[in-house]
Enzyme design. Structure first.
Site, PDB file in Angstrom:
ATOM      1  N   GLY A  52     -78.497 -47.431 -21.107  1.00 45.26           N
ATOM      2  CA  GLY A  52     -77.322 -48.057 -20.530  1.00 45.26           C
ATOM      3  C   GLY A  52     -76.228 -47.970 -21.734  1.00 45.26           C
ATOM      4  O   GLY A  52     -76.261 -47.494 -22.689  1.00 45.26           O
ATOM      5  N   ASN A  53     -74.765 -48.514 -21.251  1.00 43.22           N
ATOM      6  CA  ASN A  53     -73.898 -48.535 -22.076  1.00 43.22           C
ATOM      7  C   ASN A  53     -73.144 -50.022 -21.956  1.00 43.22           C
ATOM      8  O   ASN A  53     -73.456 -50.532 -20.902  1.00 43.22           O
ATOM      9  CB  ASN A  53     -73.159 -47.526 -22.200  1.00 43.22           C
ATOM     10  CG  ASN A  53     -72.139 -47.257 -20.755  1.00 43.22           C
ATOM     11  OD1 ASN A  53     -71.509 -48.023 -20.417  1.00 43.22           O
ATOM     12  ND2 ASN A  53     -72.879 -46.160 -20.122  1.00 43.22           N
ATOM     13  N   ARG A  54     -72.123 -50.195 -22.714  1.00 41.39           N
ATOM     14  CA  ARG A  54     -71.486 -51.481 -22.456  1.00 41.39           C
ATOM     15  C   ARG A  54     -70.456 -51.542 -21.335  1.00 41.39           C
ATOM     16  O   ARG A  54     -69.689 -52.597 -21.452  1.00 41.39           O
ATOM     17  CB  ARG A  54     -71.094 -51.959 -23.857  1.00 41.39           C
ATOM     18  CG  ARG A  54     -72.264 -52.422 -24.791  1.00 41.39           C
ATOM     19  CD  ARG A  54     -71.685 -52.737 -26.109  1.00 41.39           C
ATOM     20  NE  ARG A  54     -70.657 -53.596 -26.358  1.00 41.39           N
ATOM     21  CZ  ARG A  54     -69.649 -53.535 -26.974  1.00 41.39           C
ATOM     22  NH1 ARG A  54     -69.822 -52.670 -28.319  1.00 41.39           N
ATOM     23  NH2 ARG A  54     -68.797 -54.647 -26.962  1.00 41.39           N
ATOM     24  N   SER A  55     -70.025 -50.569 -20.762  1.00 42.38           N
ATOM     25  CA  SER A  55     -68.892 -50.551 -19.931  1.00 42.38           C
ATOM     26  C   SER A  55     -69.329 -51.738 -18.843  1.00 42.38           C
ATOM     27  O   SER A  55     -70.321 -51.637 -17.954  1.00 42.38           O
ATOM     28  CB  SER A  55     -68.769 -49.154 -19.097  1.00 42.38           C
ATOM     29  OG  SER A  55     -67.801 -49.264 -18.327  1.00 42.38           O
ATOM     30  N   ALA A  92     -67.995 -44.808 -18.012  1.00 41.33           N
ATOM     31  CA  ALA A  92     -68.775 -44.413 -19.090  1.00 41.33           C
ATOM     32  C   ALA A  92     -70.068 -43.787 -18.904  1.00 41.33           C
ATOM     33  O   ALA A  92     -70.848 -44.337 -18.190  1.00 41.33           O
ATOM     34  CB  ALA A  92     -68.860 -45.774 -20.094  1.00 41.33           C
TER      35      ALA A  92
END
Ligand code: CTP
Length: 403
Positions: free
Chosen positions: A208-211, A276
C-alpha cells in the site's frame, strides 16, 4: 483564503436541545473567517447562554427587537449585513413561522425582512419531524428556495432513537460553504480519484501507500459545492473522508481504479487524479495466507498501467486532465516532465518530504503548473483551500478556452 472569509452569516439559534451543537458551528464559521452574528430565540436562551455565543461570535449575541433602543430597527440592520441566514437548529415552531411569514421576534423578523439565502437545519424528536404539518411546511420552504441540511437517524433527547437528530456540525459547515461558493462548475461533470490503492500479496497482506484520501475528497467536496456533478472513485481506506452529495465508486487495486476511471472518464469535463496509484503489484497473489513456517516468500513484482497516460492518450479536446506529483526533490522540474509526458493540462506538485505536507496530514503546500504556462504556488494551508485554488485554476482555463 477560505470561501467564508469576510462573508456575513446570521446564525439563528432556536430552542432545540441541539442548540449546544450551534456553538461548535459558530466557532468553526469564525475559524474559517466568516463574520458571525448570532440571533437567539427566547427558548434558545433556555438551552444555551447568550454569553457563550457572544464570546465566540463576531458580534454580541442578540435576542430581542427591543434590547437596544438606539437601534430601533435591529432586524433590518442585521438582515442587511447577511450573506446567508443559517437557522441551526431549527425547531418545528420556527419552521412553521417561516412558512407563514410570522414575524414574532428578532430572528423571524430578520428572516422576513431578508433577501439573503436561507439554510435551515431542523432538529427535533422523530414524532414531531414525521408530523404531516412539519413535512408540509418543509416542502413549502424548499419550494420557495430554502436549502436544508436534513436531520439524520440517531440518538435524540431523553435517550430515544430516531430520525430528527441534527446533522453533524461538519455537514452544516460544508452546506454553508456550498451556499457561499461561486457556482462556476454548475452542471460540469468532474471525476475525482482519491486514496491509495492496495495490491494484495495474500489474503491478509498488501502493498500500500500512505495516501489518506483527504486531498482527493476535499477536491470532490469543493467541486460539488461549486455546482459540479461529481463522480468520486475512492479506495477502501479513504472512506472516512467521503463528502456528501457525490457519486461514489469504491475500489481497492490499481487495476480496479483503472477500470472504473476508464468507464467514467469519457463523460467527464474534468478528471482529477489525486489518488496515489501503485506503480508495482505482486505478479501473483496467494488466495490463502502465506505462513511464515513456509519460509520467506520471494515477491515478484510487475508494473501497473499508468491511468493518466491512458486518459491522456484518449482525451477529447474539451476535457481537462489534472494530475498530482508527489516528489521529494527537484519538484518543479519533475512536475513539468510529468505534465508533458502524461499530456496533462494541470499538474499539482508537492514536496512530500516537508513537514505537514501531503500524505497523512490535514494540510498541504503545492505548486500548480498548467500547460498554458501558468504557475501558482499555494503556501501551507488546509487541503480544502488547496482544492479551491486548484479549481480556480481549472475554472480560469475553461473560461479562457471558452469551454
Ligand atoms: N498515476 C496514475 N497511474 C499510475 C501511477 C500514477 O494515474 N499507475 C497518477 C497519479 O494519480 C498522479 C500522477 O500519476 O496524478 C503522478 O503520480 P506520481 O506517483 O507522482 O508519479 P508516477 O507517475 O507514479 O512516477 P514516479 O513514481 O516515478 O514519480
Amino acid at each position: 483564503m477560505s470561501v467564508l472569509s469576510g462573508r456575513c452569516v446570521v446564525l439563528g439559534v432556536t430552542g432545540s436541545i441541539a442548540a449546544y451543537k450551534a456553538v461548535e458551528v459558530c466557532n468553526r464559521l469564525v475559524d474559517s473567517g466568516a463574520h458571525v452574528i448570532p440571533v437567539l430565540t427566547k427558548s434558545a436562551t433556555r438551552m444555551i447562554g447568550l454569553a457563550t455565543f457572544s464570546a465566540l461570535a463576531s458580534e454580541p449575541a442578540k435576542t430581542s427587537l427591543w434590547h437596544d433602543l438606539r437601534t430601533p430597527i435591529p432586524h433590518i440592520v442585521v438582515c442587511r449585513k447577511a450573506d446567508l441566514i443559517l437557522v441551526c437548529p431549527a425547531t418545528a415552531r420556527l419552521i412553521s413561522d417561516l412558512r407563514t411569514g410570522r414575524s414574532a421576534d428578532l430572528l423571524t423578523a430578520t428572516i422576513s425582512a431578508s433577501q439573503a439565502p436561507l439554510l435551515v437545519v431542523p432538529a427535533m424528536h422523530a414524532e414531531m419531524w414525521e408530523q404531516p404539518a412539519v413535512q408540509d411546511n418543509m416542502s413549502v420552504l424548499v419550494e420557495r428556495g430554502a436549502s436544508v441540511v436534513w436531520p439524520v437517524e440517531g440518538r435524540l433527547a431523553g435517550g430515544d432513537v430516531g430520525l430528527g437528530r441534527m446533522a453533524d456540525p461538519s455537514v452544516v459547515l460544508a452546506a454553508v460553504e456550498k451556499e457561499l461558493s461561486p457556482r462556476d462548475f454548475q452542471e460540469r461533470r468532474v471525476l475525482v480519484t482519491a486514496g491509495g490503492t492496495s495490491e494484495p500479496i495474500d489474503a491478509v497482506r498488501f502493498i500500500g501507500n500512505r495516501s489518506s484520501g483527504r486531498q482527493g475528497c476535499a477536491i470532490a467536496a469543493a467541486a460539488h459545492a461549486r455546482g459540479a456533478v461529481v463522480e468520486l472513485v475512492v479506495t477502501r481506506n479513504a472512506q472516512a473522508h467521503i463528502p456528501s452529495g457525490v457519486k461514489v465508486t469504491t475500489v481497492e487495486t490499481a487495476s480496479e481504479m483503472l477500470a472504473a476511471v476508464k468507464a467514467k472518464a469519457p463523460a467527464a469535463d474534468v478528471v482529477v487524479m489525486a489518488a496515489a496509484v501503485a506503480d508495482f503489484r505482486p505478479r501473483a497473489s496467494y488466495t490463502g495466507k502465506i505462513s511464515k513456517n513456509t519460509g520467506i516468500p520471494k515477491l515478484e513484482l510487475e508494473a501497473t498501467e499508468d491511468i493518466l497516460i491512458v486518459l491522456g492518450s484518449q482525451r477529447k479536446p474539451s476535457q481537462i486532465l489534472v494530475g498530482f506529483a508527489a516528489e521529494t526533490e527537484d519538484i518543479e522540474v519533475k512536475a513539468r516532465r510529468k505534465l508533458e509526458d502524461k499530456q496533462l493540462q494541470v499538474i499539482v506538485a508537492n514536496d512530500v518530504s516537508k513537514d505537514q505536507v501531503g500524505f497523512d496530514y490535514e494540510t498541504n503546500e503545492v505548486l500548480i503548473i498548467t500547460s498554458t504556462g501558468d504557475r501558482l504556488h499555494v503556501p501551507l494551508t488546509s487541503k480544502s483551500e488547496i482544492a479551491r485554488s486548484m479549481l480556480d485554476v481549472v475554472a480560469g482555463m475553461m473560461s479562457k478556452a471558452g469551454m
